[in-house]
Structures are given as structure tokens and as C-alpha cells.
Write a protein that holds these residues in place. Structure first.
Motif, PDB file in Angstrom:
ATOM      1  N   LYS A 153       0.827  -1.207   0.000  1.00 37.30           N
ATOM      2  CA  LYS A 153       0.000   0.000   0.000  1.00 37.30           C
ATOM      3  C   LYS A 153       0.860   1.256   0.000  1.00 37.30           C
ATOM      4  CE  LYS A 153      -3.951  -2.183   2.271  1.00 37.30           C
ATOM      5  NZ  LYS A 153      -4.900  -2.143   3.402  1.00 37.30           N
ATOM      6  N   GLU A 154       2.099   1.090  -0.425  1.00 40.22           N
ATOM      7  CA  GLU A 154       3.038   2.211  -0.443  1.00 40.22           C
ATOM      8  C   GLU A 154       2.672   3.192  -1.563  1.00 40.22           C
ATOM      9  OE1 GLU A 154       5.799   2.575   1.468  1.00 40.22           O
ATOM     10  OE2 GLU A 154       6.204   0.605   2.322  1.00 40.22           O
ATOM     11  N   ALA A 155       2.727   4.498  -1.249  1.00 40.29           N
ATOM     12  CA  ALA A 155       2.467   5.525  -2.265  1.00 40.29           C
ATOM     13  C   ALA A 155       3.522   5.482  -3.364  1.00 40.29           C
ATOM     14  CB  ALA A 155       2.453   6.905  -1.612  1.00 40.29           C
ATOM     15  N   ILE A 156       4.733   5.099  -2.997  1.00 36.71           N
ATOM     16  CA  ILE A 156       5.833   5.049  -3.956  1.00 36.71           C
ATOM     17  C   ILE A 156       5.598   3.958  -5.003  1.00 36.71           C
ATOM     18  CG2 ILE A 156       7.399   3.374  -2.831  1.00 36.71           C
ATOM     19  CD1 ILE A 156       9.627   5.456  -3.187  1.00 36.71           C
ATOM     20  N   PHE A 189      14.798   5.270   1.993  1.00 38.99           N
ATOM     21  CA  PHE A 189      13.666   6.177   1.751  1.00 38.99           C
ATOM     22  C   PHE A 189      12.537   5.905   2.742  1.00 38.99           C
ATOM     23  CE2 PHE A 189      14.316   7.462  -2.997  1.00 38.99           C
ATOM     24  CZ  PHE A 189      15.407   8.224  -2.610  1.00 38.99           C
ATOM     25  N   LYS A 190      12.310   4.615   3.029  1.00 39.58           N
ATOM     26  CA  LYS A 190      11.250   4.270   3.983  1.00 39.58           C
ATOM     27  C   LYS A 190      11.615   4.766   5.388  1.00 39.58           C
ATOM     28  CE  LYS A 190       8.232   0.458   5.351  1.00 39.58           C
ATOM     29  NZ  LYS A 190       7.016   1.211   4.967  1.00 39.58           N
ATOM     30  N   LEU A 191      12.875   4.618   5.756  1.00 37.88           N
ATOM     31  CA  LEU A 191      13.316   5.102   7.069  1.00 37.88           C
ATOM     32  C   LEU A 191      13.169   6.620   7.183  1.00 37.88           C
ATOM     33  CD1 LEU A 191      16.598   2.990   7.535  1.00 37.88           C
ATOM     34  CD2 LEU A 191      14.405   2.646   8.698  1.00 37.88           C
ATOM     35  N   LEU A 192      13.362   7.329   6.055  1.00 34.15           N
ATOM     36  CA  LEU A 192      13.285   8.790   6.045  1.00 34.15           C
ATOM     37  C   LEU A 192      11.882   9.307   5.701  1.00 34.15           C
ATOM     38  CD1 LEU A 192      16.649   9.512   4.181  1.00 34.15           C
ATOM     39  CD2 LEU A 192      16.184   9.825   6.620  1.00 34.15           C
ATOM     40  N   ARG A 222       7.958   9.437   0.477  1.00 32.52           N
ATOM     41  CA  ARG A 222       6.840   8.652  -0.049  1.00 32.52           C
ATOM     42  C   ARG A 222       6.766   8.628  -1.579  1.00 32.52           C
ATOM     43  NH1 ARG A 222       3.006   7.391   3.510  1.00 32.52           N
ATOM     44  NH2 ARG A 222       1.296   7.673   1.999  1.00 32.52           N
ATOM     45  N   GLU A 223       7.555   9.462  -2.237  1.00 35.17           N
ATOM     46  CA  GLU A 223       7.586   9.462  -3.706  1.00 35.17           C
ATOM     47  C   GLU A 223       9.032   9.547  -4.184  1.00 35.17           C
ATOM     48  OE1 GLU A 223       5.196  12.370  -5.652  1.00 35.17           O
ATOM     49  OE2 GLU A 223       3.376  11.161  -5.440  1.00 35.17           O
TER      50      GLU A 223
END
Length: 760
Positions: A594-597, A681-684, A687-688
């Protein structure tokens, strides 16, 4: 009454009987008329060419038409050379004849227009040609086919009309020797009616002195693009070939407002001995070397070599292409050119002999504007004995499919030959400079790439590396081969590789092995560690790249099957590309998270690229990220797989412009972000994907995105060609989708009709 059948001789070559009277002179004086019949379309062209020479104009081959039943040529148009407006010298002249093939196999004139919209006789002097004996027939080659309708013989215009006061009409001059009037020495201020007369004069002067002439630079007007001056140079000018010594002798002519040409610069001094290269002795006639532009979308010009009594002057370099291939290819090129305005071809000519050949259709040239950053020169015909040295330029499209960027027949494997090939490809592809080139290891190819594309990274072909390894390693111990493979494929840093390699060479006492030393010197072109940081569109290292045409067209394909197989294989590959385009635009990939990325990339990427990205995203969940360094806006993370201490990489991130790099270098090599970066990116909580990490070449609408970016880089004519192909491809997709059902047909028709209203 039965129609008359004309047996025409080639232009400029007319049969005469011993008494010197023309045989069947009535045929030669015959006017073209509807119903006139010929044995072949070539005879029709020859007849029209003789008629044109007599009346005072030149001809070109115009459109051809094919049968819808079997695709064979059913009719041809031969037009005045001033038809159309593509060149400044053309005036839109309507004069033409059209011949149609009858069921009997004969060709009959069914349409004709004799009226011209320009003056006649200026180029042919409106005089009947002096008829020469038909010389011995040379082996049919592309040079002969090209020159036949376009090159006049000097002997045909002897004793021509008067010339303007103070201007030399070289066609009336006679050469020295045998009691004839000698040629005047060239001097500044000498004038000519045409540039071709100036070239003929300088060529004959060179013959009498003892050197040969080449056509040098030309200069064009900034206002209208017309040619304003030309240089004719000694054949030993420059240093591009071992026979050249940088001779400074030349003659430059400049066009005057009156239309005549005047010598404005001249150097008669040579830096080599004269008198050893005089090869133009000819009892009958000498063909002038014309400035002929083969109309390939205005992109290429070709200077044809001299002929000597119908025989080609001996070529100075060996060619591995059979002479029977050239006329077949030329016929194919002319056919394609009539159908495709973007079709490009070029022929390397050396001392009057055809050598290497290159061609690319409009679709290939357009594809290069999208996917020309990585190019494979496939010369795998050399793997075995071959009939024809057929090679291809291949790229990788946005579905990771091979895409054709040009085709060639290679005369030989010299540096000069490959340099010509790369330079010609560069011109055809609107000066596209690839970032990376995959090609063979041969020194000739290495030198040619360095000369033409000095900034491109040359990666050696895997098949050749494997072949060299089999040849050189078979005498080595098994232990050495194991350690050799480990050094190449498992080294993680350049320091580690260099240390391991030197240790290996010392351990097995191989310091004097020339092949190993050569491979080490060229390690940046084949060792995976050195290639990872270069963009290769993800083409796997160490794997052999499949031939674009597979087994359909290769070095073993015989002449009679080459063109049909080539067309069939090309269409099949392009059909596969259209299917992938259709799927990417009309089908949706399934989201796994369900990630926006993920949703962002699902909307943008093609199916193939999205699957690669999605796999990296899913793999990122198995990794742990630990911050190991931070200073200001710069952070560094160690990202490793859970339960595997050896699978780890360093990721550096800058918050200023959201730039990131990973030690695995997947993005640099493939253009898709890796699992390690996605973990950071997930840790930071990014979202895109930042825009700089979404390459336009991988997008669904890659064609449109790249085309918009090309607007400032190409000429208006080239941009028009690119737009034409883009719209054609889009229209094909509408047709494919719209014909799947009646409902979709109605919808597609309505969309196109409404779009047409807005467009007009």
C-alpha cells in the motif's frame, strides 16, 4: 497495330556499328508517348534518360507502386531532376513518365507529362551526344547503378556551344599530347560555367601533371543553405589514410552573383613526387565525378568514383562483400525511400569501388532519439564462416526489448572501415552520442570508438571474451581457472581486484603471459566491478546478447533470401513492441503493498520496468538500515539483509537535493533504484521517488517525453520526421485496439473524429 518495343542502352553508352553510324537511330530520336512498350522498367528509364540528354534535362527515379496481391512492383515514375522542392536547385518541375507492368511482363508508358517549368539545355548544352562505342561491360555494382542515370561523359559534350566571354567552357577544351591543344594552368580568377566544369578541368590538369584529385570541403550560405564555394584537393591531402602525406595543393572555387564559378584560392605546391599516380588514360571517354546528393531526407551526400572504359578502378582495400549484393540493396533502398521519407542509407566508396553499406529506416532513427544512450554493435557474423558480413546497431527500448538502430554490411575489419561506419551512424541518428557501446574487443573497433565517440564507455562483447578465455585458459590448471573466475566476479572494490589479480599472476608464475597482461590493461571494458558504475540499461554483464534477428538473418543468409527475411524479422520485433505498448497503456499491474511510492511507479513505468522496481521494493522489507554517519545534510546508512552479514551495502543520502547513491550501483547501471535505497527512503519517510530517479526512457509514454526534450537539439526537418513516426505509432495503437470489437471501433472512430475537428 502492335506496340513498338524499345531496347534501350544504358545512359551514356550507345551501340555503334563499324562505320560510326548509329544503329537504330530512329529509336534514339523517338519521343516518349503513351503506349510505348519496353522489356523492363530499367529499359524504360534508359530510354527516358537518352531522351532527356537529347532535350537538355536530367532525370531521377520517382515513386513506385506495388501490387496489393503479392507486393511486386506494378508501376514506376521517372521524373525530371528538378521535380519537388527538397533542394534549392529544384523548381517543382511536373515533367515525368510513368510505366506500368502488364500481365505479359512488358512495361508500357501509361502517363506522361512533357512540359517543364524551367529552361532546358543548360546542363546538357542541348546538343546530341557524341556516340561512343559501348565499352566492355564491368561487373554490375552499386557504383554503376548509381551513376548510370546521373553522370554524363565528357566526350559527349565535345565541340559544344560557345561560352560566355572570359569563362572557360571545359567541355570544349582538348588535352595536351597527340598534337592536341594543351590545358591552361589554373590561376586565381579563372572562371567556369558550373562547379562540375571546374572539377573536370582540375581533374584533367591533375592527370597531365601527375597527381589525383579528391573533393574537399564545401561551404554553404547562411541565408538559404545553397553551396557558395568548394575545394578540390590533392588525393594525398590529410593524414586519415597511410597513403596520405598532408599535401597542401588545392583549388578553391567561389560562386559569383552571375551564377558562374571563379577560382579564388589556389596552391600548386605538392610535398610528394608527381607522375606516379596517373591512371586516367582512356581511349574512349572519362566519366566526370559528379557532386551527387542521394536524397535521404537531406542527410547524406555521396561522391561517386571514376570509371575507366566501363571498368571499375581497382579498389585499394579488400572488401568481403560480393559485388552482386550492391544492385540488390540499392533497389531495396530506393523502394524503401519512396515509402519512408525518413529512410537513410550511405555507401562507402573507395577509388570508385563500393565498400561498406549502412542503412536505417525512419522508425530506427526515431527509436535512437529515445533509446540511443546504449548501443550494441552486433558483429556476431564473425563467429563462423559467413556469406555476408551483416552487422546491426541495436538498442534497448522501454520494455527492455531489443530495438533496431541501423544495419550494415562491413567491407573488412579495418580501423578505417569501422570509423566510417560509426561516423555514418552518428550522422544518420542526428548526432546522437551514446553513453555506452557494447562491441567486440578488436583493436580496430576500439580505435574507431575512441575517435568517433571519445566519451562513450566501450564494453567488450561477452561472446568474444568467453571465446578468448577458452582459447587461453585451457592449458592452465583447474585451480587457476577457479581462482581467476572468483577474482573477476566476486571482487567488490578495485583495490581487492588488483590485489587478487597480482597475487594470482605471481602464484602461477604468469607475469610474462601477454594475453593476461592485455586483459588486465583493458579491465575497465569487461570486468563487472568496473562496469557497474556505467549505464548499460541493465544489459547483464557476462551474458551473451542475443542477435536482433536471431537465426532469421545472419552471416549465412543467401542473397536471394536476405531482403524478405530482413523485412519479416524486423516487422516481427516491431509487432512485439506494439503489443507491449498496448499492454502497458491498457492493462494495470497489481499492487503488492500500500506504499504511495509503488502506486507512483505503477502509473509511470512500463509493465517490465515496474516489475523490476516492484521486486526491489518487496526485497527491501528483508533488509535492515542502520545510520552510521551524519554531518549537516549528509547521512550514511549501512543496509544489510536480515540473517546475512555478507549481503550489505552503504547508502549515502543528501537532504539538500534528495540525492542518493548506493555502493551496489544498480541505478547507475540499470536506471532503477535498488532495494537498499528504497529501504533508506522508507526510514526517512520519503513517499515518492524524486524526479531525477525516474528516467524518461523507462516510462510508458517514453516517446512523447523524449520527443519534447529533443525539440531544441535537432533541426526542424528531423523534428518533423520524429513527430511523424510518433503519430504513426500512436495511430497504430488506436487501430489495434479499435478493431478488437465493434463497440471499440465506434469509440476509437469517434475519438479520432473529434480529435480531427480540434486539430483542423
Amino acid at each position: 497495330m502492335n506496340p513498338m518495343v524499345v531496347n534501350a542502352f544504358p545512359v551514356g553508352i550507345v551501340h555503334v556499328i563499324n562505320s560510326g553510324n548509329v544503329e537504330s537511330e530512329g529509336d534514339l530520336r523517338m519521343e516518349p508517348s503513351v503506349g510505348l512498350e519496353f522489356n523492363s522498367s530499367d529499359e524504360a528509364r534508359d530510354f527516358y534518360g537518352l531522351y532527356a540528354m537529347r532535350v537538355g534535362f536530367k532525370i531521377r527515379t520517382g515513386q513506385l507502386y506495388r501490387s496489393r496481391r503479392d507486393g511486386s512492383v506494378s508501376s514506376r515514375r521517372f521524373v525530371c531532376s528538378k521535380e519537388g522542392f527538397q533542394l534549392n536547385s529544384r523548381t517543382g518541375c511536373p515533367a515525368f513518365i510513368r510505366v506500368q507492368r502488364r500481365d505479359s511482363g512488358k512495361w508500357v508508358i501509361d502517363q506522361i507529362q512533357k512540359d517543364h517549368n524551367h529552361e532546358l539545355g543548360l546542363e546538357g548544352e542541348n546538343n546530341s551526344p557524341v556516340l561512343q562505342q559501348k565499352p566492355p561491360v564491368a561487373p554490375k555494382s552499386l557504383v554503376e547503378v548509381l551513376r548510370r542515370p546521373k553522370v554524363k561523359l565528357l566526350g559527349q559534350i565535345e565541340n559544344g556551344g560557345s561560352s560566355p566571354s572570359g569563362i572557360i567552357n571545359f567541355k570544349r577544351q582538348k588535352r595536351g599530347g597527340d598534337g592536341r591543344q594543351p590545358l591552361p594552368e589554373p590561376y586565381t580568377g579563372l572562371e567556369f560555367n558550373t562547379a562540375n566544369e571546374a572539377y573536370e578541368y582540375y581533374q584533367s590538369y591533375a592527370e597531365s601533371v601527375g597527381f589525383r584529385v579528391r573533393i574537399g570541403q564545401l561551404f554553404r550560405s547562411k541565408n538559404d543553405g545553397s553551396i557558395t564555394s568548394r575545394r578540390f584537393v590533392c588525393s594525398k591531402e590529410g593524414f586519415q589514410h597511410p597513403s596520405r602525406v598532408g599535401c597542401g595543393a588545392f583549388m578553391r572555387i567561389k560562386k559569383k552573383d552571375s551564377g558562374s564559378w571563379m577560382v579564388d584560392r589556389l596552391n600548386k605546391d605538392h610535398n610528394h613526387d608527381l607522375g606516379e599516380q596517373t591512371v586516367y588514360v582512356n581511349k574512349f571517354s572519362t566519366a566526370s565525378k559528379k557532386f551527387i546528393e542521394e536524397e535521404t531526407n537531406g542527410m547524406v551526400s555521396m561522391d561517386l568514383g571514376e570509371m575507366n572504359t566501363g571498368k571499375l578502378i581497382k579498389r585499394s582495400r579488400e572488401s568481403k562483400i560480393g559485388t552482386d549484393w550492391y544492385p540488390v540493396l540499392l533497389e531495396y533502398f530506393q523502394t524503401r525511400q519512396a515509402e519512408d521519407t525518413g529512410f537513410f542509407y550511405s555507401v562507402e566508396v573507395d577509388n570508385g569501388s563500393c565498400r561498406s553499406v549502412f542503412w536505417a529506416d525512419g522508425r530506427s532513427r526515431y527509436s535512437c532519439s529515445q533509446f540511443g544512450d546504449v548501443v550494441i554493435l552486433d558483429t556476431s557474423y564473425r563467429k563462423s564462416n559467413y556469406v555476408v558480413p551483416f552487422a546491426t546497431f541495436v538498442g534497448v527500448n522501454h520494455h527492455k526489448q531489443p530495438v533496431l538502430l541501423g544495419s550494415a554490411l562491413i567491407a573488412n575489419e579495418s580501423k578505417e572501415c569501422f570509423t566510417w561506419l560509426f561516423q555514418t551512424w552518428f550522422k544518420a541518428m542526428s548526432c546522437c552520442r551514446p553513453k555506452s557501446i557494447i562491441a567486440d574487443q578488436d583493436m580496430a573497433i576500439q580505435q574507431a570508438i575512441t575517435e568517433v565517440f571519445p566519451r562513450a564507455h566501450h564494453r567488450f562483447s561477452s561472446w568474444q571474451i568467453r571465446a578468448k578465455e577458452r582459447e587461453n585458459l585451457r592449458s592452465m590448471p583447474i585451480e587457476f581457472r577457479y581462482e581467476y573466475e572468483k577474482c573477476i566476479y566476486e571482487s567488490q572494490t578495485t583495490v581487492e581486484f588488483n590485489t587478487t589479480w597480482n597475487s594470482l599472476v605471481n602464484k602461477y608464475n604468469l607475469k610474462g603471459n601477454a594475453w593476461l597482461q592485455q586483459m588486465y590493461d583493458k579491465r575497465e571494458s569487461w570486468v563487472p566491478l568496473y562496469l557497474r558504475g556505467k549505464f548499460f540499461a541493465g544489459i547483464p554483464i557476462g551474458e551473451t546478447v542475443e542477435s536482433f534477428f536471431g537465426t532469421q538473418v545472419n552471416g549465412q543468409t543467401p542473397l536471394r533470401e536476405f531482403i524478405p527475411r530482413y523485412e519479416q524479422g524486423l516487422e516481427q520485433c516491431r509487432e512485439d513492441e506494439r503489443k507491449e505498448d498496448f499492454n502497458s497503456f491498457n492493462l494495470q499491474s497489481f499492487s503488492q503493498t500500500k506504499e504511495a511510492i509503488e502506486e507512483q511507479c505503477r502509473r509511470l513505468y512500463t509493465f517490465t520496468i515496474f516489475k523490476i522496481f516492484q521486486d526491489e521494493l518487496l526485497q527491501s522489507y528483508s533488509y535492515i538500515g542502520i545510520k552510521t554517519y551524519e554531518e549537516g545534510t549528509i547521512c550514511r546508512y549501512l543496509v544489510r539483509r536480515s540473517g546475512n552479514e555478507n549481503d550489505k551495502h552503504a547508502v549515502t543520502f543528501s537532504a539538500v537535493n534528495l540525492s542518493v547513491n548506493c555502493s551496489c550501483q544498480m541505478f547507475e547501471f540499470e536506471g532503477v533504484l535498488c532495494r537498499h535505497v528504497l529501504k533508506v527512503f522508507k526510514l526517512l519517510n520519503i513517499r515518492e521517488l524524486p524526479s531525477q530517479y525516474i528516467l524518461p526512457r523507462w516510462l510508458r509514454n517514453a516517446e512523447y517525453r523524449i520527443l519534447c526534450g529533443a525539440e531544441s537539439r535537432v533541426s526542424s526537418q528531423e523534428l518533423k520526421t520524429f513527430m511523424t513516426w510518433s503519430l504513426r505509432e500512436t495511430a497504430c495503437k488506436y487501430v489495434e485496439c479499435g478493431t478488437t470489437s465493434v463497440e471499440k471501433y465506434k469509440l476509437a472512430y469517434e475519438i479520432m473524429r473529434e480529435g480531427g475537428k480540434r486539430l483542423y
